[in-house]
Write an enzyme that holds these catalytic residues in place. Structure first.
Site, PDB file in Angstrom:
ATOM      1  N   LYS A   1      29.948  40.063  46.145  1.00  0.00           N
ATOM      2  CA  LYS A   1      30.147  39.062  45.081  1.00  0.00           C
ATOM      3  C   LYS A   1      29.580  37.704  45.511  1.00  0.00           C
ATOM      4  CE  LYS A   1      34.567  41.216  43.840  1.00  0.00           C
ATOM      5  NZ  LYS A   1      34.315  42.159  42.776  1.00  0.00           N
TER       6      LYS A   1
ATOM      7  N   ASP B   1      43.607  36.656  48.648  1.00  0.00           N
ATOM      8  CA  ASP B   1      42.490  37.500  48.231  1.00  0.00           C
ATOM      9  C   ASP B   1      41.461  36.554  47.607  1.00  0.00           C
ATOM     10  OD1 ASP B   1      40.731  38.895  46.673  1.00  0.00           O
ATOM     11  OD2 ASP B   1      42.236  40.137  45.684  1.00  0.00           O
TER      12      ASP B   1
ATOM     13  N   HIS C   1      44.676  41.899  41.406  1.00  0.00           N
ATOM     14  CA  HIS C   1      43.808  43.086  41.332  1.00  0.00           C
ATOM     15  C   HIS C   1      44.585  44.244  41.979  1.00  0.00           C
ATOM     16  CE1 HIS C   1      40.389  45.637  42.544  1.00  0.00           C
ATOM     17  NE2 HIS C   1      39.664  44.986  41.652  1.00  0.00           N
TER      18      HIS C   1
ATOM     19  N   CYS D   1      40.713  46.401  36.661  1.00  0.00           N
ATOM     20  CA  CYS D   1      41.567  46.753  37.813  1.00  0.00           C
ATOM     21  C   CYS D   1      42.789  45.841  37.898  1.00  0.00           C
ATOM     22  CB  CYS D   1      40.792  46.731  39.124  1.00  0.00           C
ATOM     23  SG  CYS D   1      39.384  47.818  39.140  1.00  0.00           S
TER      24      CYS D   1
ATOM     25  N   GLN E   1      37.219  36.424  44.318  1.00  0.00           N
ATOM     26  CA  GLN E   1      36.608  35.729  43.173  1.00  0.00           C
ATOM     27  C   GLN E   1      36.516  34.223  43.398  1.00  0.00           C
ATOM     28  OE1 GLN E   1      35.238  37.261  40.646  1.00  0.00           O
ATOM     29  NE2 GLN E   1      36.040  39.334  40.936  1.00  0.00           N
TER      30      GLN E   1
HETATM   31  N1  C6P Z   1      36.843  42.998  41.419  1.00  0.00           N
HETATM   32  C1  C6P Z   1      35.867  43.030  39.218  1.00  0.00           C
HETATM   33  O1  C6P Z   1      35.060  43.456  38.370  1.00  0.00           O
HETATM   34  P1  C6P Z   1      36.088  45.178  46.554  1.00  0.00           P
HETATM   35  O2  C6P Z   1      35.954  46.289  45.536  1.00  0.00           O
HETATM   36  O3  C6P Z   1      36.887  45.595  47.745  1.00  0.00           O
HETATM   37  O4  C6P Z   1      34.799  44.507  46.877  1.00  0.00           O
HETATM   38  O5  C6P Z   1      36.924  44.011  45.804  1.00  0.00           O
HETATM   39  C2  C6P Z   1      38.165  44.303  45.228  1.00  0.00           C
HETATM   40  C3  C6P Z   1      38.714  43.092  44.561  1.00  0.00           C
HETATM   41  C4  C6P Z   1      39.831  42.489  45.077  1.00  0.00           C
HETATM   42  N2  C6P Z   1      40.325  41.361  44.555  1.00  0.00           N
HETATM   43  C5  C6P Z   1      39.759  40.774  43.496  1.00  0.00           C
HETATM   44  C6  C6P Z   1      40.337  39.493  42.962  1.00  0.00           C
HETATM   45  C7  C6P Z   1      38.632  41.349  42.914  1.00  0.00           C
HETATM   46  O6  C6P Z   1      38.069  40.763  41.863  1.00  0.00           O
HETATM   47  C8  C6P Z   1      38.104  42.556  43.440  1.00  0.00           C
HETATM   48  C9  C6P Z   1      36.937  43.226  42.790  1.00  0.00           C
HETATM   49  C10 C6P Z   1      35.735  43.499  40.640  1.00  0.00           C
HETATM   50  O7  C6P Z   1      36.732  42.213  38.933  1.00  0.00           O
HETATM   51  C11 C6P Z   1      35.537  44.972  40.722  1.00  0.00           C
HETATM   52  S1  C6P Z   1      36.980  45.885  40.290  1.00  0.00           S
END
Ligand code: C6P
Length: 410
Positions: free
Chosen positions: A230, A204, A127, A368, A207
């Protein structure tokens, strides 16, 4: 492990008021859990209760309300420690979310420990949140960013990863599960190999944590982070796990209230963990409600959730295979929560708009992960991402909807 016979999906769904919604005249089918999951009434109630009768600032007051709010805030930290099996509660730093956590490590650890010629390894699956902070710090510190390639199925090429590792490697930062493809990475092996070179590993887990049990000590991971929103919790909050000695060795990320020990105009000394990394008034209500979300997940059991979602993923993949003109993007052997796909030659956006007209929420676009889309030479995908409340009946409706919109797309 297979779903416990007690997995009562009808009962669980009743906890989520939004699942009663009608969207565009159809019952909502929410397949955008990868972007953010919905909230159970228990989490909503915690927020209302807190703001209605419990609010005060934390770590600052001797009065009853402040102490009560502090206890509840700190209770979430303890719940997180237990949920992820960290050794100490102060190894769980409360942040704004995954993005904030990665920026914290890249910035605070990177400024202190990355030097010219050092190397940081990320992967093609990342991401933007796990690419850009490393690019920024590598540029600043004159370090080199290296990228693990993937195969067509969307799996990391582990041989290539081993080739990239060397004594110059200082950090390996990869996702546990890919948000765009659902690939579950072999993180234990990634960590084992990195440690052979004394490199640190940041995972990270954005997910991964809604879908599976994660044990930071069993993984022997150095840093692990994720977002509450999430995990059926509120937005604007998340955590960074770090091993005590690493967090202690790092300078603070931001300066301000709560992160200090003693301030004079000449010099400031810093607070102990975890407060050293939590400057300013935190997002108190959402942290407390994050605790409720963790309790909610504990009550269902992560193994039961994982087994249920595995069944849904298998079922949906099988049903989609029967349809003509569907191209899967990412078919890793180990997957969680996500199906990314294209319908014939049509643009993902058009598919998303038509599905929305039928009450089905999916995400479309690059998710992203622009470099990953470039790897496949596509502008984006349609992504259906599942949650603990997803049913086979919803999958059936989704399949019917795909059949219905296909003629409109050609
Ligand atoms: N992905 C998706 O629709 P934040 O925005 O900080 O809560 O998470 C960012 C982020 C970082 N790593 C991974 C693997 C992610 O999936 C995400 C967030 C969402 O896939 C929103 S872009």
């Amino acid at each position: 492990m297979k779903a416990a016979t007690t997995y009562n999906i009808d009962k669980l769904r009743k906890d989520f008021p939004i699942l009663e919604r009608v969207v565009n005249g159809k019952p909502l089918i929410y397949f955008d859990n990868g972007a953010s999951s919905q909230k159970p009434q228990q989490v909503i109630d915690t927020l209302v209760k807190y703001y209605s009768g419990e609010h005060a600032n934390v770590h600052r007051g001797v009065h009853t309300l402040s102490q009560h709010a502090t206890d509840k805030y700190e209770h979430t930290r303890t719940l997180l420690q237990q949920f992820f099996n960290a050794e100490h509660d102060y190894e769980m730093i409360l942040t704004k979310g995954t993005t904030d956590s990665i920026n914290l490590v890249a910035s605070a650890w990177g400024r202190a420990f990355l030097n010219e010629g050092d190397e940081v390894i990320i992967s093609t699956l990342e991401h933007h949140s796990n690419i850009v902070p490393w690019q920024m710090i590598c540029k600043e510190r004159k370090a080199v960013l290296k990228v693990i390639p993937i195969n067509e199925k969307g799996e990391l090429l582990m041989d290539e990863y081993e080739q990239l590792l060397s004594d110059k490697t200082k950090m390996v930062a990869v996702n546990h599960v890919s948000n765009s493809l659902g690939t579950v990475n072999p993180v234990k092996e990634i960590i084992r190999l990195a440690h052979q070179y004394n490199a640190l590993v940041l995972l990270d887990g954005a997910q991964a944590v809604p879908h599976m049990k994660v044990d930071v000590r069993e993984l022997d991971v150095d840093f692990y982070c994720a977002s509450a929103h999430k995990m059926y919790g509120p937005t604007g909050i998340g955590f960074l796990y770090g091993k005590e000695e690493l967090l202690n060795a790092m300078p603070p990320y931001q300066g301000g209230g709560d992160m200090i020990d003693k301030v004079t105009f000449e010099k400031t000394t810093y607070n102990d963990l975890p407060h050293k990394f939590e400057a300013g008034t935190p997002n108190i209500a959402d942290v407390i409600a994050f605790g409720t979300a963790i309790e909610y997940l504990n009550e269902i059991g992560m193994d039961a959730i994982a087994a249920h979602e595995e069944e849904i993923l298998e079922y949906a993949t099988e049903q989609m295979r029967q349809l003509e003109g569907i191209r899967f993007v990412g078919e890793a052997d180990q997957k969680a929560g996500v199906i990314s796909f294209l319908v014939g030659e049509s643009h993902p956006y058009d598919v998303g708009v038509l599905l929305d007209k039928l009450g089905i929420a999916v995400r479309t676009g690059h998710h992203c992960t622009q470099p990953l889309m470039d790897r496949y030479n596509i502008p984006g995908t349609v992504r259906a991402s599942f949650g603990l409340y997803t049913t086979k009946e919803e999958v059936d409706q989704f399949i019917k909807a795909l059949q219905r919109i296909q003629p409109m797309l050609s």
